[in-house]
Design a protein around this motif. Structure first.
Motif, mmCIF file in Angstrom:
data_model
loop_
_atom_site.group_PDB
_atom_site.id
_atom_site.type_symbol
_atom_site.label_atom_id
_atom_site.label_comp_id
_atom_site.label_asym_id
_atom_site.label_seq_id
_atom_site.Cartn_x
_atom_site.Cartn_y
_atom_site.Cartn_z
ATOM 1 N N GLU A 31 -45.644 35.181 113.027
ATOM 2 C CA GLU A 31 -46.014 34.591 114.312
ATOM 3 C C GLU A 31 -47.511 34.712 114.554
ATOM 4 O OE1 GLU A 31 -44.376 38.773 115.018
ATOM 5 O OE2 GLU A 31 -43.817 36.964 113.871
ATOM 6 N N GLU A 32 -48.002 33.919 115.522
ATOM 7 C CA GLU A 32 -49.440 33.751 115.714
ATOM 8 C C GLU A 32 -50.159 35.066 116.004
ATOM 9 O OE1 GLU A 32 -52.545 30.970 118.333
ATOM 10 O OE2 GLU A 32 -50.371 30.866 118.668
ATOM 11 N N SER A 33 -49.635 35.880 116.913
ATOM 12 C CA SER A 33 -50.325 37.113 117.283
ATOM 13 C C SER A 33 -50.457 38.053 116.093
ATOM 14 C CB SER A 33 -49.575 37.815 118.424
ATOM 15 O OG SER A 33 -48.232 38.110 118.031
ATOM 16 N N LYS A 34 -49.387 38.174 115.309
ATOM 17 C CA LYS A 34 -49.435 39.065 114.152
ATOM 18 C C LYS A 34 -50.355 38.508 113.075
ATOM 19 C CE LYS A 34 -46.447 41.607 110.962
ATOM 20 N NZ LYS A 34 -45.034 41.846 110.521
ATOM 21 N N ALA A 35 -50.317 37.198 112.873
ATOM 22 C CA ALA A 35 -51.164 36.584 111.856
ATOM 23 C C ALA A 35 -52.642 36.785 112.176
ATOM 24 C CB ALA A 35 -50.849 35.094 111.746
ATOM 25 N N LYS A 36 -53.003 36.656 113.452
ATOM 26 C CA LYS A 36 -54.412 36.852 113.839
ATOM 27 C C LYS A 36 -54.830 38.297 113.632
ATOM 28 C CE LYS A 36 -54.754 33.065 117.165
ATOM 29 N NZ LYS A 36 -54.955 32.673 118.590
ATOM 30 N N LEU A 37 -53.917 39.238 113.905
ATOM 31 C CA LEU A 37 -54.224 40.647 113.707
ATOM 32 C C LEU A 37 -54.428 40.952 112.213
ATOM 33 C CD1 LEU A 37 -54.476 43.563 114.721
ATOM 34 C CD2 LEU A 37 -51.982 43.761 114.551
ATOM 35 N N VAL A 38 -53.548 40.422 111.391
ATOM 36 C CA VAL A 38 -53.654 40.653 109.949
ATOM 37 C C VAL A 38 -54.935 40.047 109.404
ATOM 38 C CG1 VAL A 38 -52.612 40.120 107.714
ATOM 39 C CG2 VAL A 38 -51.165 40.851 109.610
ATOM 40 N N LYS A 39 -55.309 38.891 109.943
ATOM 41 C CA LYS A 39 -56.535 38.243 109.464
ATOM 42 C C LYS A 39 -57.757 39.113 109.723
ATOM 43 C CE LYS A 39 -56.555 33.316 108.753
ATOM 44 N NZ LYS A 39 -57.093 32.010 109.160
ATOM 45 N N ARG A 40 -57.743 39.811 110.849
ATOM 46 C CA ARG A 40 -58.886 40.687 111.165
ATOM 47 C C ARG A 40 -59.015 41.812 110.132
ATOM 48 N NH1 ARG A 40 -56.763 40.454 116.653
ATOM 49 N NH2 ARG A 40 -57.897 38.861 117.841
ATOM 50 N N LEU A 41 -57.886 42.221 109.565
ATOM 51 C CA LEU A 41 -57.928 43.299 108.579
ATOM 52 C C LEU A 41 -58.717 42.894 107.331
ATOM 53 C CD1 LEU A 41 -54.247 44.618 108.795
ATOM 54 C CD2 LEU A 41 -56.294 45.610 109.835
ATOM 55 N N PHE A 42 -58.808 41.596 107.092
ATOM 56 C CA PHE A 42 -59.548 41.134 105.918
ATOM 57 C C PHE A 42 -61.057 41.206 106.123
ATOM 58 C CE2 PHE A 42 -55.377 39.541 104.924
ATOM 59 C CZ PHE A 42 -55.318 39.655 103.540
ATOM 60 N N TRP A 43 -61.494 41.552 107.338
ATOM 61 C CA TRP A 43 -62.911 41.811 107.542
ATOM 62 C C TRP A 43 -63.314 43.137 106.878
ATOM 63 C CZ3 TRP A 43 -63.017 40.736 113.566
ATOM 64 C CH2 TRP A 43 -62.754 39.378 113.788
ATOM 65 N N ILE A 44 -62.312 43.993 106.652
ATOM 66 C CA ILE A 44 -62.598 45.269 105.984
ATOM 67 C C ILE A 44 -63.033 44.982 104.551
ATOM 68 C CG2 ILE A 44 -61.590 47.457 105.209
ATOM 69 C CD1 ILE A 44 -59.554 47.200 107.473
ATOM 70 N N PRO A 45 -64.136 45.558 104.083
ATOM 71 C CA PRO A 45 -64.604 45.310 102.715
ATOM 72 C C PRO A 45 -63.537 45.683 101.680
ATOM 73 C CG PRO A 45 -66.279 46.458 103.986
ATOM 74 C CD PRO A 45 -65.049 46.452 104.829
ATOM 75 N N GLY A 46 -63.575 44.968 100.566
ATOM 76 C CA GLY A 46 -62.599 45.184 99.518
ATOM 77 C C GLY A 46 -62.604 46.600 98.977
ATOM 78 N N TRP A 47 -63.784 47.215 98.888
ATOM 79 C CA TRP A 47 -63.846 48.564 98.317
ATOM 80 C C TRP A 47 -63.170 49.576 99.239
ATOM 81 C CZ3 TRP A 47 -66.313 52.485 100.930
ATOM 82 C CH2 TRP A 47 -67.221 52.121 101.913
ATOM 83 N N VAL A 48 -63.224 49.318 100.564
ATOM 84 C CA VAL A 48 -62.533 50.201 101.508
ATOM 85 C C VAL A 48 -61.018 50.048 101.346
ATOM 86 C CG1 VAL A 48 -62.148 50.732 103.935
ATOM 87 C CG2 VAL A 48 -64.446 50.146 103.137
ATOM 88 N N PHE A 49 -60.581 48.793 101.209
ATOM 89 C CA PHE A 49 -59.158 48.540 101.013
ATOM 90 C C PHE A 49 -58.670 49.197 99.721
ATOM 91 C CE2 PHE A 49 -55.520 45.963 99.659
ATOM 92 C CZ PHE A 49 -54.761 45.947 100.820
ATOM 93 N N ASN A 50 -59.514 49.165 98.699
ATOM 94 C CA ASN A 50 -59.152 49.776 97.429
ATOM 95 C C ASN A 50 -59.010 51.295 97.563
ATOM 96 O OD1 ASN A 50 -58.410 48.961 94.855
ATOM 97 N ND2 ASN A 50 -60.365 49.560 93.971
ATOM 98 N N LEU A 51 -59.894 51.909 98.366
ATOM 99 C CA LEU A 51 -59.790 53.349 98.619
ATOM 100 C C LEU A 51 -58.471 53.687 99.305
ATOM 101 C CD1 LEU A 51 -63.399 54.334 99.751
ATOM 102 C CD2 LEU A 51 -62.222 55.029 97.652
ATOM 103 N N TRP A 52 -58.088 52.832 100.270
ATOM 104 C CA TRP A 52 -56.810 53.059 100.954
ATOM 105 C C TRP A 52 -55.654 52.970 99.964
ATOM 106 C CZ3 TRP A 52 -52.482 49.941 101.434
ATOM 107 C CH2 TRP A 52 -51.479 50.463 102.251
ATOM 108 N N ARG A 53 -55.707 52.005 99.051
ATOM 109 C CA ARG A 53 -54.648 51.876 98.058
ATOM 110 C C ARG A 53 -54.580 53.118 97.169
ATOM 111 N NH1 ARG A 53 -54.066 46.681 94.494
ATOM 112 N NH2 ARG A 53 -52.125 47.795 94.078
#
Length: 627
Positions: free
Chosen positions: A187-209
């Motif tokens: 749904e729209e609200s969740k999709a917009k929230l998830v999209k904001r998460l992609f502002w996080i740099p890839g290297w930060v996301f990799n650290l979380w993984r």
């Protein structure tokens, strides 16, 4: 069009901690895969891993009105062809099979790197191009899509002729099997929230993984998929798949699946919506898992609702309803079933064939189909069937979990036969080709003169094996149904060590509680040391599973349950493996093991070079000198 590139790899044991997709490829995938380059309307994808295996008897099976359908396996987000391997082992015996690793996934190269090349529309077009490169267009071959997770909604979009496409493939899709399906975009609200998460740099996301993956097979990232109480083998497998899913690729595919925008609350772009399911005019099979935390079973309910939303409008517009005679296709059935998947590869309370109402037409029933050619409709009736597997093992790993894959393979096989074409029954194919003299045992008279089943082999108080000759589907005495009736109380597993596809349908054993294991070896050549070691490990794992099955299923006299082994006649290769096991695991001296096999299987190992190799392996000095 496609350009072929080199695509070989070294093999490694499945239990290896290695995460390299090349090194961990099973033999079936390794032997039938290539790296190929494909060009779509916008992008060129170099080195896409393509698995393709033609049906071994494709040239001898009828091609009118069309050849057997092409079965196409479609992975999900972060998935790979390797996840389909347990299912492919069954499917390749039924029909030609095709599967790809998405760019950057599995063995495919991560190229191009533009984010636009990983949108759902771009990936669907790539899949269309690959399928059309392998589909027998000249003879009007149909396509059945068998998809997992996010691959299911991409497949629904691919199969819907009302959506825009770059090729005419949608007109040739004749069925869809959706495992752990996705109903559509969030749904729209969740999709917009998830999209904001992609502002996080890839290297930060990799650290979380990396943090999420602490503990390897016992990490939270693995538990999210496999659930509680998962066997170590599955945890190890999931850990490997998680490691093989590259962060930059996952981010691009996940972002490309999100709607580009919303207009009046409706998503634009990203994965197709529920209308893709609603517009399907083919048989659809939805298989969900009660404990699936990634694509919960409510997704199945949403898809069924969407599918039926078209029924009323179609009822008011008869022109939209395809005219299909009773002879053109199996009857249309819309139904939902809930089954329990237990820890022993069974469905509690309801067998796979009962669930599909097809026991009367089991693969080993001699009168399964009339002697004439069963029909094959190029436009099977629109239908939806849904099944929710329950129990701890019923999670997002349904596709490749050792606990569920047997049940899954059975359900898929029955659906293909009941709703797509009866020609996808391996039993029918074997009987048809046997009648035509195109597929049978190598020397029928010699085979008929061999005793079907040996005496028990192993310690007298705890035998391990019975050696058999290969079963034969068209035989009245040694076919799967008769074998199960006569020996199912004692032989609970069968290891087929022949190299080729058997001349019987293994489902005939599986339906009756006998587990089938394919362990291909080359005839007339003594097995190498590594192959013997793998066989011994397989037998050990089977015996351990038998102990668990005996307790769970209440076997009577479980100590007398043995493992069946067969090659073609059940002498040389079978004898070699059995003797090795007796020596290494049961404490037999080599001469005693050879004699034990000969006593149980008169004449014993017939080829002297097999005996020579045994003495070289265990005790060169004990080899008797022949006069």
């Amino acid at each position: 069009m496609a350009k072929t590139a080199q695509g070989s790899s070294a093999s490694a044991p499945e239990s290896s901690l290695a995460t390299d997709a090349h090194a961990t490829d099973p033999a079936l995938l390794r032997d039938h895969s290539q790296l190929k380059s494909y060009k779509t309307s916008r992008f060129e994808y170099p080195e896409i891993r393509v698995f393709f295996r033609q049906h071994v008897k494709a040239d001898q099976l009828p091609k009118k009105p069309a050849p057997l359908p092409l079965l196409v396996c479609v992975p999900g987000l972060g998935g790979s062809v390797a996840q389909f391997h347990p299912l492919l082992r069954s499917l390749v015996d039924l029909a030609p099979c095709l599967a790809i690793d998405w760019p950057g996934g599995g063995r495919s190269r991560f190229a191009p790197t533009q984010w636009e090349a990983y949108t759902s529309a771009a990936l669907m077009e790539l899949l269309e191009v690959v399928i059309e490169d392998h589909r027998d267009k000249e003879h009007g071959q149909g396509v059945v899509l068998i998809a997992h997770s996010m691959g299911t909604i991409l497949s629904a979009g691919l199969a819907n002729p009302k959506l825009p496409h770059k090729t005419s493939l949608a007109k040739h899709v004749v069925g869809l099997v959706a495992i752990c399906p996705v109903s559509g975009p969030m749904e729209e609200s969740k999709a917009k929230l998830v999209k904001r998460l992609f502002w996080i740099p890839g290297w930060v996301f990799n650290l979380w993984r990396m943090w999420d993956g602490r503990g390897g097979p016992n990490s939270a990232s693995v538990a999210r998929f496999v659930g509680e109480g998962a066997p170590a083998e599955l945890k190890l497998m999931q850990h490997r798949y998680n490691r093989q899913s590259l962060t930059p690729v996952w981010r691009r595919m996940a972002y490309g699946a999100l709607p580009a925008r919303f207009e009046d609350g409706k998503p634009v772009g990203g994965i197709p919506g529920p209308e893709a399911w609603a517009g399907l005019n083919i048989p659809v099979f939805l298989i969900g898992g009660e404990k699936d935390n990634v694509t919960p079973p409510k997704e199945v309910d949403k898809i069924v609702k969407a599918f039926h939303s078209l029924d009323d409008s179609m009822a008011h517009d008869e022109a939209q309803i395809p005219i299909v005679s009773e002879l053109d296709s199996p009857a249309s059935v819309n139904g939902s079933t809930q089954l329990d998947a237990d820890a022993n590869d069974n469905i509690n309370g309801l067998s796979a064939e009962d669930a599909e109402d097809s026991d009367a037409n089991g693969p080993s029933t001699p009168v399964e189909y009339p002697p004439d050619l069963p029909p094959q409709s190029q436009h099977p009736l629109r239908a939806v069937r849904s099944i929710i597997l329950t129990g701890a093992a019923a999670n997002h790993t349904l596709l490749y979990s050792p606990r569920t894959v047997r049940a899954l393979a059975g359900l898929v096989s029955d659906f293909l036969t009941d709703h797509i074409t009866q020609r996808l029954s391996l039993a029918w194919q074997l009987q048809h080709l046997s009648r035509e003299g195109k597929w049978d045992v190598k020397n029928l008279l010699k085979w008929q003169g061999v005793k079907p089943v040996s005496e028990p082999i192993g310690p007298s108080n705890n035998p391990v094996f019975r050696v058999t000759k290969t079963l034969r589907e068209a035989d009245d005495v040694h076919c799967p149904a008769v074998f199960a009736d006569n020996w199912g109380h004692a032989i609970k597993d069968v290891i087929d060590i022949s190299k080729d596809q058997p001349v019987y349908d293994p489902r005939g054993l599986e339906r009756r509680g006998i587990h089938y294991h394919k362990f291909p070896t080359v005839s007339k050549i003594p097995p190498e040391a590594e192959t013997v070691d793998q066989f011994i490990k397989l037998v050990d794992s089977i015996r351990e599973a038998q102990r668990e099955r005996a307790a769970a299923e209440g076997w009577s006299g479980p100590e007398q349950c043995v493992v069946g082994v067969h090659c073609h006649y059940g002498y040389n290769r079978s004898g070699y493996f059995v003797v090795c096991y007796l020596v290494e695991k049961c404490g037999f001296a080599l001469a005693d093991a050879i004699e034990a096999f000969k006593t149980a299987r008169p004449n014993g190992i017939r080829h002297s070079h097999f005996l020579d190799k045994l003495y070289m392996r265990y005790d060169l000095e004990e080899r008797p000198v022949e006069n």
